[in-house]
Structure formats: C-alpha cells, structure tokens
Design a protein around this motif. Structure first.
Motif, PDB file in Angstrom:
ATOM      1  N   HIS B 242       0.483  -1.526   0.068  1.00 27.44           N
ATOM      2  CA  HIS B 242      -0.252   0.221  -0.277  1.00 27.44           C
ATOM      3  C   HIS B 242       0.974   1.532   0.070  1.00 27.44           C
ATOM      4  O   HIS B 242       0.359   2.094  -0.935  1.00 27.44           O
ATOM      5  CB  HIS B 242      -0.669   0.250   1.321  1.00 27.44           C
ATOM      6  CG  HIS B 242      -1.845   1.682   1.506  1.00 27.44           C
ATOM      7  ND1 HIS B 242      -2.684   1.579   0.263  1.00 27.44           N
ATOM      8  CD2 HIS B 242      -0.773   2.012   1.902  1.00 27.44           C
ATOM      9  CE1 HIS B 242      -3.246   3.050   1.016  1.00 27.44           C
ATOM     10  NE2 HIS B 242      -2.221   3.399   2.004  1.00 27.44           N
ATOM     11  N   ASP B 243       2.052   1.589   1.215  1.00 28.91           N
ATOM     12  CA  ASP B 243       3.002   2.318   1.160  1.00 28.91           C
ATOM     13  C   ASP B 243       3.892   2.637  -0.218  1.00 28.91           C
ATOM     14  O   ASP B 243       3.761   3.929  -0.977  1.00 28.91           O
ATOM     15  CB  ASP B 243       4.068   1.687   2.350  1.00 28.91           C
ATOM     16  CG  ASP B 243       3.456   2.655   3.815  1.00 28.91           C
ATOM     17  OD1 ASP B 243       2.019   2.845   3.479  1.00 28.91           O
ATOM     18  OD2 ASP B 243       4.538   1.675   4.028  1.00 28.91           O
ATOM     19  N   ILE B 244       4.086   1.703  -1.403  1.00 27.88           N
ATOM     20  CA  ILE B 244       4.768   1.805  -2.380  1.00 27.88           C
ATOM     21  C   ILE B 244       3.510   2.064  -3.869  1.00 27.88           C
ATOM     22  O   ILE B 244       3.592   3.268  -4.422  1.00 27.88           O
ATOM     23  CB  ILE B 244       5.121   0.300  -2.899  1.00 27.88           C
ATOM     24  CG1 ILE B 244       6.178  -0.227  -2.144  1.00 27.88           C
ATOM     25  CG2 ILE B 244       5.866   0.536  -4.652  1.00 27.88           C
ATOM     26  CD1 ILE B 244       6.960  -1.537  -2.475  1.00 27.88           C
ATOM     27  N   VAL B 245       2.600   2.474  -3.398  1.00 27.65           N
ATOM     28  CA  VAL B 245       1.591   2.256  -4.591  1.00 27.65           C
ATOM     29  C   VAL B 245       1.114   3.492  -4.323  1.00 27.65           C
ATOM     30  O   VAL B 245       0.826   4.179  -5.214  1.00 27.65           O
ATOM     31  CB  VAL B 245      -0.186   1.524  -4.552  1.00 27.65           C
ATOM     32  CG1 VAL B 245      -1.038   2.124  -4.931  1.00 27.65           C
ATOM     33  CG2 VAL B 245       0.565   0.018  -4.920  1.00 27.65           C
ATOM     34  N   THR B 246       1.074   3.770  -3.209  1.00 28.29           N
ATOM     35  CA  THR B 246       0.840   5.471  -2.830  1.00 28.29           C
ATOM     36  C   THR B 246       1.624   6.586  -3.124  1.00 28.29           C
ATOM     37  O   THR B 246       1.616   7.430  -3.453  1.00 28.29           O
ATOM     38  CB  THR B 246       0.451   5.576  -1.031  1.00 28.29           C
ATOM     39  OG1 THR B 246      -0.601   4.904  -0.991  1.00 28.29           O
ATOM     40  CG2 THR B 246      -0.133   7.567  -0.670  1.00 28.29           C
ATOM     41  N   ALA B 247       3.302   5.864  -2.947  1.00 35.07           N
ATOM     42  CA  ALA B 247       4.348   6.850  -2.642  1.00 35.07           C
ATOM     43  C   ALA B 247       4.858   6.384  -4.218  1.00 35.07           C
ATOM     44  O   ALA B 247       5.080   7.449  -5.298  1.00 35.07           O
ATOM     45  CB  ALA B 247       5.272   5.858  -2.397  1.00 35.07           C
ATOM     46  N   GLY B 249       2.225   7.279  -6.598  1.00 33.71           N
ATOM     47  CA  GLY B 249       0.954   8.184  -7.449  1.00 33.71           C
ATOM     48  C   GLY B 249      -0.106   7.125  -7.785  1.00 33.71           C
ATOM     49  O   GLY B 249      -0.702   8.122  -7.653  1.00 33.71           O
ATOM     50  N   GLY B 250       0.124   6.480  -7.105  1.00 33.66           N
ATOM     51  CA  GLY B 250      -1.309   5.042  -7.194  1.00 33.66           C
ATOM     52  C   GLY B 250      -2.841   5.592  -6.073  1.00 33.66           C
ATOM     53  O   GLY B 250      -2.327   5.992  -4.910  1.00 33.66           O
ATOM     54  N   ILE B 251      -3.735   4.452  -6.520  1.00 32.51           N
ATOM     55  CA  ILE B 251      -4.932   4.669  -5.353  1.00 32.51           C
ATOM     56  C   ILE B 251      -5.163   4.110  -4.788  1.00 32.51           C
ATOM     57  O   ILE B 251      -5.424   2.890  -6.338  1.00 32.51           O
ATOM     58  CB  ILE B 251      -5.765   6.075  -6.048  1.00 32.51           C
ATOM     59  CG1 ILE B 251      -6.137   7.477  -6.062  1.00 32.51           C
ATOM     60  CG2 ILE B 251      -7.272   6.083  -4.809  1.00 32.51           C
ATOM     61  CD1 ILE B 251      -6.562   8.082  -6.899  1.00 32.51           C
ATOM     62  N   ASN B 252      -4.801   3.185  -4.414  1.00 30.92           N
ATOM     63  CA  ASN B 252      -5.419   2.118  -3.674  1.00 30.92           C
ATOM     64  C   ASN B 252      -7.002   1.916  -3.585  1.00 30.92           C
ATOM     65  O   ASN B 252      -7.598   2.495  -2.515  1.00 30.92           O
ATOM     66  CB  ASN B 252      -4.593   1.347  -2.315  1.00 30.92           C
ATOM     67  CG  ASN B 252      -4.875   0.104  -2.590  1.00 30.92           C
ATOM     68  OD1 ASN B 252      -5.618  -0.654  -2.186  1.00 30.92           O
ATOM     69  ND2 ASN B 252      -3.809  -0.873  -0.837  1.00 30.92           N
ATOM     70  N   GLU B 317      -2.595  -5.398 -17.503  1.00 32.90           N
ATOM     71  CA  GLU B 317      -2.186  -4.704 -16.188  1.00 32.90           C
ATOM     72  C   GLU B 317      -2.301  -5.327 -15.668  1.00 32.90           C
ATOM     73  O   GLU B 317      -2.934  -4.612 -14.408  1.00 32.90           O
ATOM     74  CB  GLU B 317      -3.326  -3.097 -16.193  1.00 32.90           C
ATOM     75  CG  GLU B 317      -2.709  -2.340 -17.929  1.00 32.90           C
ATOM     76  CD  GLU B 317      -1.618  -1.453 -18.633  1.00 32.90           C
ATOM     77  OE1 GLU B 317      -0.951  -1.755 -17.681  1.00 32.90           O
ATOM     78  OE2 GLU B 317      -1.263  -1.430 -19.553  1.00 32.90           O
ATOM     79  N   VAL B 318      -2.229  -6.424 -15.384  1.00 35.39           N
ATOM     80  CA  VAL B 318      -1.892  -6.718 -14.250  1.00 35.39           C
ATOM     81  C   VAL B 318      -0.650  -8.018 -13.999  1.00 35.39           C
ATOM     82  O   VAL B 318       0.670  -7.997 -14.712  1.00 35.39           O
ATOM     83  CB  VAL B 318      -2.740  -8.524 -14.063  1.00 35.39           C
ATOM     84  CG1 VAL B 318      -2.376  -9.298 -13.270  1.00 35.39           C
ATOM     85  CG2 VAL B 318      -4.363  -8.076 -14.641  1.00 35.39           C
ATOM     86  N   TYR B 319       0.323  -7.130 -12.983  1.00 39.39           N
ATOM     87  CA  TYR B 319       1.719  -7.656 -12.624  1.00 39.39           C
ATOM     88  C   TYR B 319       2.220  -8.014 -11.480  1.00 39.39           C
ATOM     89  O   TYR B 319       1.659  -7.609 -10.574  1.00 39.39           O
ATOM     90  CB  TYR B 319       2.836  -5.770 -12.814  1.00 39.39           C
ATOM     91  CG  TYR B 319       2.819  -5.699 -13.841  1.00 39.39           C
ATOM     92  CD1 TYR B 319       3.457  -5.579 -14.959  1.00 39.39           C
ATOM     93  CD2 TYR B 319       1.125  -4.208 -14.102  1.00 39.39           C
ATOM     94  CE1 TYR B 319       2.942  -4.947 -16.082  1.00 39.39           C
ATOM     95  CE2 TYR B 319       0.988  -3.932 -15.277  1.00 39.39           C
ATOM     96  CZ  TYR B 319       2.088  -3.788 -16.272  1.00 39.39           C
ATOM     97  OH  TYR B 319       2.127  -3.372 -17.603  1.00 39.39           O
ATOM     98  N   ARG B 337       9.410   1.166 -10.128  1.00 35.17           N
ATOM     99  CA  ARG B 337       9.076   0.425 -10.599  1.00 35.17           C
ATOM    100  C   ARG B 337       7.467   0.427 -11.232  1.00 35.17           C
ATOM    101  O   ARG B 337       6.992   0.631 -11.837  1.00 35.17           O
ATOM    102  CB  ARG B 337       9.380  -1.021 -10.396  1.00 35.17           C
ATOM    103  CG  ARG B 337       8.514  -2.778 -11.026  1.00 35.17           C
ATOM    104  CD  ARG B 337       9.187  -2.181 -11.959  1.00 35.17           C
ATOM    105  NE  ARG B 337       8.584  -2.193 -13.891  1.00 35.17           N
ATOM    106  CZ  ARG B 337       9.074  -2.103 -14.998  1.00 35.17           C
ATOM    107  NH1 ARG B 337      10.356  -2.215 -15.263  1.00 35.17           N
ATOM    108  NH2 ARG B 337       7.790  -1.393 -15.441  1.00 35.17           N
ATOM    109  N   VAL B 338       6.696   0.876 -10.225  1.00 35.89           N
ATOM    110  CA  VAL B 338       5.394   0.984  -9.507  1.00 35.89           C
ATOM    111  C   VAL B 338       5.072   2.295 -10.341  1.00 35.89           C
ATOM    112  O   VAL B 338       4.108   2.207 -11.365  1.00 35.89           O
ATOM    113  CB  VAL B 338       5.021   0.550  -8.128  1.00 35.89           C
ATOM    114  CG1 VAL B 338       3.401   0.593  -8.183  1.00 35.89           C
ATOM    115  CG2 VAL B 338       5.256  -0.624  -7.797  1.00 35.89           C
ATOM    116  N   ALA B 339       5.776   3.350 -10.393  1.00 37.63           N
ATOM    117  CA  ALA B 339       5.279   4.370 -11.130  1.00 37.63           C
ATOM    118  C   ALA B 339       5.277   4.305 -12.052  1.00 37.63           C
ATOM    119  O   ALA B 339       4.404   5.043 -12.912  1.00 37.63           O
ATOM    120  CB  ALA B 339       6.137   4.861 -10.085  1.00 37.63           C
TER     121      ALA B 339
END
Lengths: 140, 381
Positions: B242-247, B249-252, B317-319, B337-339
């Motif tokens: 969750h922290d990585i997705v947020t950092a 710029g994504g919305i969990n 878009e599944v990783y 990577r996630v960004a």
C-alpha cells in the motif's frame, strides 16, 4: 652572573616545573574573605573522575568546571574529567578544609597526547618568570 | 631585560590556544558514564576504559525504534544480525565483514548474502539461541522491535552487549533506521551515499507523478492470493505494498474499505474496476528460477470468473511484485517500478534496469548471478 649561567638556571627551572606539574593530581588552596578556592591540578590529558568529600563547616558554592561534568550529592562533589588540566571550585567556610578525594583514572600516560595539556608550560612560564625576575634584580 | 621579554613571548606563543575542543555528544556521554561510576551506578570500568581509549569517536548512543537508548563505548567490531532485514541494512553500510552471527534465514539466501552465508547461526529471529550468542562475544546485536521479546533475549544478555531494535521493513522508517545504525556503527559516510541515492529516486518519482492530474491517477487493486474466508486477499493502509502504491502516485482502491491485510469479495473487486492489479508474491526475488510461479499467480487471477470485465484484466495491466523487492533497501527501486507501470509516459526516458543494476552494484553484496536470474517483478511491461 654571566648570561650563560643565567640561561642554564632558567632551563633547569623550566624542566623542574614541568616535571612537578606532570606528576599527578595536586590540590592547593587560596583564600579570600571567608571563601576557600580549591585548585586541583590534574595529570596531563586525564580522562577519569574525581570525588571530593567536603568536611562539615564548609559549603560548596560553585566551580569553573563544565556544569554537565559535575554532580553534587550531599557533601560529595563528583567531577568527570575529560582532558581538562585544572578544576577550581569554591567553598564557603573558615580555615583549610580537610578534604578527602578519590581518583578514578581511566586513561594511562601512554595514551595521552603531548599537546593535550598546556598546564606544565603555563606553570613553567610562571616559575621561570619569577626566577628571571630574581636573577635580574640580583644582577643590578 | 629585552631578552627576558623575548623569552617570555616565545614561551607564550608555544602554548596551544585550546587543548581540547568541543566534541559534542561523546563528551556528554562519557561524562555521564564517569559520574555514574563515581556514584556507583555507572556502566563499569571496562566500558569506561574502552571509552577513554576511543574518545572522542566513542561513546556513541542511539535511540532505537523501540524508544530505548543504547550506548556503545567502543566500535562495534562484532555484530549479530538476527534477521534478513538487518542483514540487508548491514550490506548497504558495507560492514558485512563485522558480522559474527546471523539469524537462521541468512544461510538460506546465499545469492542475497554471499558474504554472510557461512557465518555462525544464532537460531531463529524470534527464538534465538542465547548460548550461541554469548559464545560469539558480540559488541552489538540488531533485532526487530517486537521479536524476540525481552524474555527470550534482552534479560539473558549482559549490559556490555548493545541491543538495537530496528525493523528495516517499514518503508516510512527505513531511512531513519539506517541513519541510526550508521551512527552507532560509525558508518555515516556509507549511509549518506545510500540516502542521497534514495532521496534522488524519491525526488524523481515525486516530480514525475506531480504532472499527473488528480482525476487521472491510476486506481490499483493489490492482490495477495485467495482470501482466507472469501474472495481475494488484499493489502490496505499499514502494509508495505500500500505504501509503495501510494508513493508511486497510485490510488489503492481498498484504502478506506478495509485496513491492513484483509479479504474482499470478488464482486467488490469487479465493481471497483481498477486500472491496474499488483499481485504481491513472497516468491522470487533472490531465489532464481521462480518466474513460473509468478506466471501461474497472474494467470490464476486473470481467469477468475467475472474478472474479464475489469479494465486492468481487459487491458493486460496485471503485474506480480516480489516482496523481496518491496521491503528494505530496495524499496525505492520498487516505488520507481510501480510508478513506471502506472504512468509509463512520464518515465519514458528512464531505463529501469539500469537503476536496478545500480542498486545491486552499489548497495548490496549480492551475487552477480542474481542480477540476471532473480525474478523481482513479472512481466516486463
């Protein structure tokens, strides 16, 4: 007295003074109107501690030592020494106090850098100045 | 009289202006130790004699993540790392040669910790072997904050062994924890080098995602396999991904719906229509040859009944992201990577593999082999 003999005397005085100042802990007193100034001369570059037990009839007032290196518990003053050459503290009372001290020495002489303490040189300056003054007055 | 004045001036000149200058914390710590010893409750003569020998470099003190202050009176030349996260931090600081004992998981990861694999094991991270620890005569021991509890470790060890509790698996605390470990081990230069790199990546990501308008932010579903009671298991606030997705710029999509690790119904996932799905896998990472497991996990999710209508599934878009990649010192690489997965156009000029290789070569002692055989994410975009 010729110049050569005078110079020899001066050098001897400097060497003697340096030797005395380096020998170890030394406690001396000076007095002024009900105040007793206790002067502790410390071994060069000393790291360790000193506990001074103040006798009844005397009250501890202050010290020149860094405040975070001093702790007073009842009649005992604890000093942490980290390379300082002297400690002076002030008591209130009459006469010479019979202070008992305890020394905690953590560093040996072999670990003390030569430049760590200016105290012997200062002592030498004072002693040699006195010596020279006497010689100078005699030779006139 | 003139020669007398000259001699006096000469003597005054050779007096050093100041014999000892301010040396900050170590002076205060040493003074506290000496005063304590004079009063009868000090750290002991052996510790103070060490401190006198190493002063002004030591003593050093830190407050760890458990809020406990630990003071070392001499350099930590013999270190025990109780878990892989601490071993990772030690590798970043380049002091793996000081490690004399490790938690039992370290020898199972020869490609990640080649220099620590042959080091004496001290048992599990939460069930340490006290006799083995004592026999190794450590100066410093690094453990998690919660494991092992004090009954199993602290109360059995003498005061001369510094115990520092740092987690190193929480993204928001990693930077500070590394600085803490660097201070107590005297490796601040290495920490500064890593933190500059860390901050550089964070700045790059923040700069690029700041160009993405709020209403164009990608909506992400984090998948952690089948649910224990229903549907899928997901990760919301308080978890690493969750922290990585947020950092990044994504919305969990699960944030605000559940917290921590939780099960969600399949229907809810379908209704949320996420733009991208990240599957969090404990496999892969520094274990080579596990790409098939990543592929299977991805296929399982993509063939779930009804999931074909989810935009992320429809658009492929599944990783899969390895947990070995998302925690600890590599977490900035995972954020990048996630960004890059979320906003590829914003990072078109960045060569991710180059950044990843730089991380391996500068901040790990990992084997060359892992850089080509390890699976940290799947598939390549």
């Amino acid at each position: 007295m010729n110049r050569m003999r005078q110079s020899l005397l001066i050098i001897t005085a400097i060497m003697l003074c340096t030797g005395i100042a380096s020998a170890g802990l030394d406690r001396t007193f000076s007095y002024d109107d009900g105040l007793v100034f206790v002067h502790l001369s410390l071994p060069e570059g000393m790291i360790g501690g000193i506990s001074e037990e103040i006798p009844p009839g005397f009250t501890y007032l202050k010290t020149t030592h860094p405040s975070d290196q001093v702790e007073i518990l009842g009649r005992t003053i604890h000093f942490a020494v980290i390379g300082e050459d002297t400690i002076t503290y002030t008591l209130q009372g009459q006469g010479e106090p019979a202070i008992s001290g305890r020394l905690l020495l953590l560093s040996g002489d072999e670990e003390i850098p030569a430049e760590a303490s200016p105290a012997p040189i200062l002592g030498a300056i004072g002693a040699s100045s006195l010596c020279l003054l006497m010689l100078w007055r005699r030779s006139r | 009289m003139r020669w007398f004045v000259s001699l006096l001036l000469l003597l005054l000149l050779v007096v050093p202006a100041s014999a000892l200058g301010s040396v900050g914390d170590s002076r205060i710590l040493l003074a506290e130790g000496i005063l304590g010893e004079l009063k009868g409750d000090g750290p002991g003569m052996a510790a103070l004699q060490d401190a006198a020998t190493w002063y002004p470099a030591y003593p050093r003190a830190v407050i760890d993540s458990a809020g406990v202050m630990t003071t070392l009176y001499r350099p930590a030349d013999r270190i025990i790392v109780m878990n892989s996260d601490a071993a990772d931090a030690i590798s970043v600081l380049g002091i793996d040669d000081r490690v004399v004992g490790v938690g039992d998981v370290i020898p199972t990861r020869p490609l990640q910790f080649p220099t620590m694999t042959g080091v004496q094991s001290i048992g599990k991270y939460n069930e340490p072997d006290i006799e083995a620890i004592m026999a190794l005569r450590p100066d410093l021991l690094i453990s998690y904050v919660l494991w092992p509890d004090a009954e199993k470790l602290d109360r059995h060890l003498p005061d001369r062994i510094g115990i520092v509790k740092l987690d190193f698996y929480k993204a928001d605390a990693f930077r500070d924890e590394l600085s803490t470990l660097a201070h107590i081990t005297g490796t601040s230069d290495a920490a500064t080098e890593y933190i500059e790199w860390y901050d550089g990546i964070q700045t790059l990501v923040n700069e690029r995602i700041s160009r993405v308008p709020d209403d164009e932010r990608a909506r992400v579903f984090i998948d952690y396999g089948s649910g224990r009671t229903t549907g899928r298991r997901t990760m919301a606030e308080g978890t690493g991904l969750h922290d990585i997705v947020t950092a990044a710029g994504g919305i969990n999509v699960a944030a605000g719906y559940v917290t921590g690790y939780a099960d969600v119904e399949n229907e809810w996932v379908i209704k949320e229509r996420p733009d991208l799905v990240l599957i969090w896998s404990p496999k892969g990472g520094y274990v080579p040859g596990e790409e098939d497991l990543f592929r299977e996990a991805r296929d399982d999710l993509m063939t779930m009944p009804g999931f074909g209508n989810i935009p992320a599934i429809r658009d492929d878009e599944v990783y899969v992201i390895s947990s070995a990649f998302g925690f600890g010192s590599s977490s900035p690489v995972a954020v990048l990577r996630v960004a890059m997965l979320l906003y590829p156009d914003e990072f078109a000029d960045i060569d991710f593999n180059e950044v990843h290789q730089e991380y391996f070569s500068r901040f790990t002692q990992s084997d060359e082999e892992i850089r080509t055989l390890g699976t940290f994410y799947y598939p390549e975009r």
